[in-house]
Design an enzyme around this catalytic site. Structure first.
Site, PDB file in Angstrom:
ATOM      1  N   HIS A 240       1.125  -1.199  -0.008  1.00 28.52           N
ATOM      2  CA  HIS A 240      -0.150  -0.080  -0.140  1.00 28.52           C
ATOM      3  C   HIS A 240       0.674   1.258  -0.211  1.00 28.52           C
ATOM      4  CE1 HIS A 240      -4.489   1.114   0.315  1.00 28.52           C
ATOM      5  NE2 HIS A 240      -3.982   1.905  -0.110  1.00 28.52           N
TER       6      HIS A 240
ATOM      7  N   ASP B 207      -9.147   0.163   4.988  1.00 24.74           N
ATOM      8  CA  ASP B 207      -7.733  -0.693   5.073  1.00 24.74           C
ATOM      9  C   ASP B 207      -8.592  -1.389   6.999  1.00 24.74           C
ATOM     10  OD1 ASP B 207      -5.358  -1.097   6.033  1.00 24.74           O
ATOM     11  OD2 ASP B 207      -5.055   0.033   4.212  1.00 24.74           O
TER      12      ASP B 207
ATOM     13  N   HIS C 169      -5.597  -0.653   8.464  1.00 23.70           N
ATOM     14  CA  HIS C 169      -4.925   0.254   9.434  1.00 23.70           C
ATOM     15  C   HIS C 169      -4.964   1.693   8.726  1.00 23.70           C
ATOM     16  CE1 HIS C 169      -3.162  -4.143   8.934  1.00 23.70           C
ATOM     17  NE2 HIS C 169      -2.831  -4.206   9.792  1.00 23.70           N
TER      18      HIS C 169
ATOM     19  N   ASP D 225      -2.789   2.990   8.088  1.00 26.84           N
ATOM     20  CA  ASP D 225      -1.734   4.051   7.045  1.00 26.84           C
ATOM     21  C   ASP D 225      -1.260   5.557   7.207  1.00 26.84           C
ATOM     22  OD1 ASP D 225      -1.835   1.197   6.709  1.00 26.84           O
ATOM     23  OD2 ASP D 225      -2.109   1.400   4.319  1.00 26.84           O
TER      24      ASP D 225
ATOM     25  N   HIS E  24       5.014   0.866   4.276  1.00 20.70           N
ATOM     26  CA  HIS E  24       2.912   0.785   3.607  1.00 20.70           C
ATOM     27  C   HIS E  24       2.054   1.502   4.925  1.00 20.70           C
ATOM     28  CE1 HIS E  24       2.596  -3.680   4.951  1.00 20.70           C
ATOM     29  NE2 HIS E  24       3.354  -2.716   6.178  1.00 20.70           N
TER      30      HIS E  24
ATOM     31  N   ASP F 241      -7.350  -1.445   0.836  1.00 18.70           N
ATOM     32  CA  ASP F 241      -5.962  -3.172   0.906  1.00 18.70           C
ATOM     33  C   ASP F 241      -7.028  -3.592   0.555  1.00 18.70           C
ATOM     34  OD1 ASP F 241      -4.968  -4.461   2.496  1.00 18.70           O
ATOM     35  OD2 ASP F 241      -3.667  -2.982   3.158  1.00 18.70           O
TER      36      ASP F 241
ATOM     37  N   ASP G  67      -6.813  -6.298   3.636  1.00 18.66           N
ATOM     38  CA  ASP G  67      -6.925  -6.395   4.493  1.00 18.66           C
ATOM     39  C   ASP G  67      -8.080  -5.813   5.656  1.00 18.66           C
ATOM     40  OD1 ASP G  67      -6.090  -4.406   5.917  1.00 18.66           O
ATOM     41  OD2 ASP G  67      -4.212  -4.264   5.799  1.00 18.66           O
TER      42      ASP G  67
ATOM     43  N   GLU H 260      -2.604  -4.717  -1.573  1.00 20.08           N
ATOM     44  CA  GLU H 260      -2.548  -6.597  -0.296  1.00 20.08           C
ATOM     45  C   GLU H 260      -2.410  -7.390  -0.531  1.00 20.08           C
ATOM     46  OE1 GLU H 260       0.319  -5.469   2.444  1.00 20.08           O
ATOM     47  OE2 GLU H 260       0.443  -2.860   2.705  1.00 20.08           O
TER      48      GLU H 260
END
Ligand code: LYS
Length: 310
Positions: free
Chosen positions: A104, A127, A129, A131, A144, A231, A233, A276
């Protein structure tokens, strides 16, 4: 846009786990180009972006490419600069750039590119996260985990990222799906008044309401161009297991696809990242997980580009 331009980015320099550079290759091999064509788009795909020249050129400094705690800053910077140019060129031609990651950190390139063509765009970041670590706050040193702070111009500026302009402002980004946010990142989100719909809000309001509130925040009149940076995730690891930093308690299969469908329905999408996917995880032999995650990368893309259930 009526043309999708695929920017395949086999790149892993923003983090330390091998395999994420294979993500775009697997997505295309799974038939993504044809799937998008079947939705009525013209698709440009001239092979994956070649970063070998950059990697070779930087090979002599490979092990020395650290600055303080930050890993591979020169490599990530050069790659993202190249991605920004390619993505920006596509966007300026009126094509919709679809960037396939790769890690990412590449979003420093994709968002810079799209915002250079559409300065009034807003950014939806799906996401687990945020980031948004800065050079000062990062624990991992992995870029990332930092693209958003770089795009906002928050934190210490690294000399090699001179080219990167702070194209983003705090009120033009909104997050969906967060559930693993570092302590320092929580403070950055709060101090900058950045809107985020974590899994807590998804549970509380349901995904339909969350997407509506997210759009109300960054795009109240539904007139501004939208960049979606997704992302995988963001999805629960039971849904998308093949990714580098999985976190339990994520979006369901339908919640993830709903976000993409709802953004597509606005008719305002001008840039898309699918990031990702790591076909080497959770382990090489787990073919089922890889197949499932790659298929989801493809179906999230299709949902963003017009595929509907009926
Ligand atoms: N917040 C952690 C970090 O800065 C994890 C980021 C994960 C990004 N996919 O490294």
């Amino acid at each position: 846009p009526k043309t999708v331009s695929i920017v395949g980015c086999p790149f892993r320099g923003g983090q330390s786990r091998a395999g994420v550079d294979e993500g775009p290759i697997y997505l295309v091999k799974a038939g993504l180009v044809q799937q998008i064509e079947e939705l009525g788009w013209k698709v440009n795909f001239n092979g994956h972006h070649q970063f070998e020249g950059i990697e070779q050129e930087l090979a002599p400094i490979r092990d020395a490419d650290v600055l303080g705690t930050v890993k591979n800053p020169k490599l990530v910077s050069r790659v993202c600069e190249a991605v920004a140019k390619t993505v920006g060129d596509h966007a300026r031609k009126g094509e919709l750039p679809l960037t396939l990651g790769g890690d990412h950190s590449l979003a420093m390139g994709t968002v810079s590119g799209v915002f250079s063509a559409y300065p009034d765009a807003c950014l939806i970041w799906c996401d687990a996260h945020a980031d948004i670590n800065t050079v000062e706050s990062t624990d991992s040193g992995n870029l990332h985990g930092m693209p958003v702070s770089f795009l906002l111009g928050i934190g210490e500026k690294l000399p090699m990222f001179e080219w990167l302009k702070p194209v983003l402002t705090p009120e033009r980004i909104v997050y969906i799906g967060l559930r693993d946010v570092d302590k320092a990142e929580k403070k950055i989100l709060k101090d900058n008044g950045i809107k985020a719909f974590s899994m807590h809000e998804v549970d509380k309001y349901g995904i339909g309401k969350v997407v509506e509130m997210a759009l109300d925040h960054v795009n109240p009149k539904r007139t501004l161009p939208i960049h979606l940076s997704f992302d995988v995730d963001a999805l629960d690891p039971t849904v998308a297991p093949s990714t580098g930093t999985p976190v339990r308690g994520g979006l369901s299969f339908r919640e993830g696809h709903y976000i993409c469908e709802a953004i597509c329905e606005t008719g305002l999408l001008v840039g898309l990242d699918i990031m990702e996917v790591n076909p080497a995880l959770p382990n090489m032999d787990d073919k089922m997980s890889v197949k499932q995650t790659v298929a989801i990368g493809c179906s999230l893309t299709r949902a963003s580009l017009g595929e509907t259930l009926l």
